[in-house]
Motif scaffolding. Sequence first.
Motif, PDB file in Angstrom:
ATOM      1  N   SER A 109       0.818  -1.219   0.000  1.00  0.00           N
ATOM      2  CA  SER A 109       0.000   0.000   0.000  1.00  0.00           C
ATOM      3  C   SER A 109       0.850   1.268   0.000  1.00  0.00           C
ATOM      4  O   SER A 109       0.365   2.350  -0.323  1.00  0.00           O
ATOM      5  N   PHE A 110       2.140   1.150   0.353  1.00  0.00           N
ATOM      6  CA  PHE A 110       3.022   2.311   0.373  1.00  0.00           C
ATOM      7  C   PHE A 110       3.659   2.578  -0.995  1.00  0.00           C
ATOM      8  O   PHE A 110       4.205   3.657  -1.224  1.00  0.00           O
ATOM      9  N   VAL A 128       8.139   5.124  -3.158  1.00  0.00           N
ATOM     10  CA  VAL A 128       7.449   4.446  -2.073  1.00  0.00           C
ATOM     11  C   VAL A 128       7.348   5.424  -0.904  1.00  0.00           C
ATOM     12  O   VAL A 128       8.295   6.144  -0.599  1.00  0.00           O
ATOM     13  N   ARG A 129       6.161   5.481  -0.312  1.00  0.00           N
ATOM     14  CA  ARG A 129       5.931   6.400   0.789  1.00  0.00           C
ATOM     15  C   ARG A 129       6.357   5.740   2.102  1.00  0.00           C
ATOM     16  O   ARG A 129       6.167   4.552   2.305  1.00  0.00           O
ATOM     17  N   MET A 130       6.958   6.544   2.969  1.00  0.00           N
ATOM     18  CA  MET A 130       7.420   6.023   4.257  1.00  0.00           C
ATOM     19  C   MET A 130       6.237   5.857   5.209  1.00  0.00           C
ATOM     20  O   MET A 130       5.123   6.301   4.937  1.00  0.00           O
ATOM     21  N   SER A 158       6.814  11.540   3.814  1.00  0.00           N
ATOM     22  CA  SER A 158       8.052  11.498   3.038  1.00  0.00           C
ATOM     23  C   SER A 158       8.059  10.318   2.059  1.00  0.00           C
ATOM     24  O   SER A 158       7.360   9.314   2.254  1.00  0.00           O
ATOM     25  N   GLN A 159       8.855  10.471   1.008  1.00  0.00           N
ATOM     26  CA  GLN A 159       8.981   9.443  -0.011  1.00  0.00           C
ATOM     27  C   GLN A 159      10.452   9.077  -0.198  1.00  0.00           C
ATOM     28  O   GLN A 159      11.346   9.863   0.086  1.00  0.00           O
ATOM     29  N   ILE A 160      10.689   7.881  -0.696  1.00  0.00           N
ATOM     30  CA  ILE A 160      12.009   7.524  -1.180  1.00  0.00           C
ATOM     31  C   ILE A 160      11.856   6.966  -2.594  1.00  0.00           C
ATOM     32  O   ILE A 160      10.747   6.587  -3.009  1.00  0.00           O
TER      33      ILE A 160
END
Length: 322
Positions: free
Chosen positions: A53-54, A105-107, A112-114
């Motif tokens: 889901s992230f 992908v969301r943390m 925040s995202q990476i």
Amino acid sequence: MDTEVKTSIQATDKEAQYDASAKRLLGQKIILAHILVKTVDEFKDMNPQKIVSFIEGKPYISAVPVELGFTNKSDQKDGKRIVGFNTENAEINEGLVRFDIVFYVRMKDGLSQIIINVEAQKNEPTEYAILNRAIFYVSRLISSQKERDFQNTNYDDIKQVYSIWVCMNTDENSINHVHLTNDTLMGSYAWKGKLDLINIVMIGLSKELPKRDKQYELHRLLGALLSKELTVDEKLNIIGNEYDIPVEENIRKDVSVMCNLSQGIKEDGIAIGRAMGEAAAEVKIITNMYNNGLTADQIATVINKDLEEVKAIIQGKEPVTA
């Protein structure tokens, strides 16, 4: 030799199709989630189903160019300039090297995202050091964020990036995390900044599929997915029963395609070997006849072969003894 060339082309084509299917399988969100559990600290020990889901949107597979100036594309919307990944039709930028898989992908904080890049390699290359290429890729993932993920000199907005390399046919199962460190050579001044922005993860998959063991969970999953030896049923059994991964139709289809391609590659390989064996035998016969005093014309007549081909074999080979 004609058979050898033809079969080589067929095998190469099947290899390309196999690679495409492998990337599609690795690009499934649930498979990516299993990779993230073992490679990104943020998701360590999480349920892969939760991580799915992230993962934002649909991962880009062989769509985003690596080359400088081609990774991003800008558009105008409502009078505003919007910059995103360049995912134009491959024919437009034909010949460009592309990231195998790249996605956001969301943390767990929901904010925040990476950025994650996953690359698949059948073998460790011999023409260059693979870690050097990984450093180049992760550097592009950082530099290409300018005007896409951060504006002007807002360097604090740079997103953390991971370039994860799945390398098959290594001597042993392994996993390495390559990242920045800060060695204090003098003084105790604390420089501001994030040392965790750049991350390279090298995953080595041995030729033998590891037994079911917690230490090798990721290696067994990826090894089964990418194996050219396991049958469709064996792969689906490992994926579904050992990892509780729903075997949806798209996964089942790609697994089936890969297994069929693997069988085709093996058959072509056998045909190539036979063709090469026949060619080698012919070269030896011609060379022996020439060593025993027959002229190129006489040899061509005896074995019913084109004179120029016989001459080429004689000129291109050192004399051998029968």
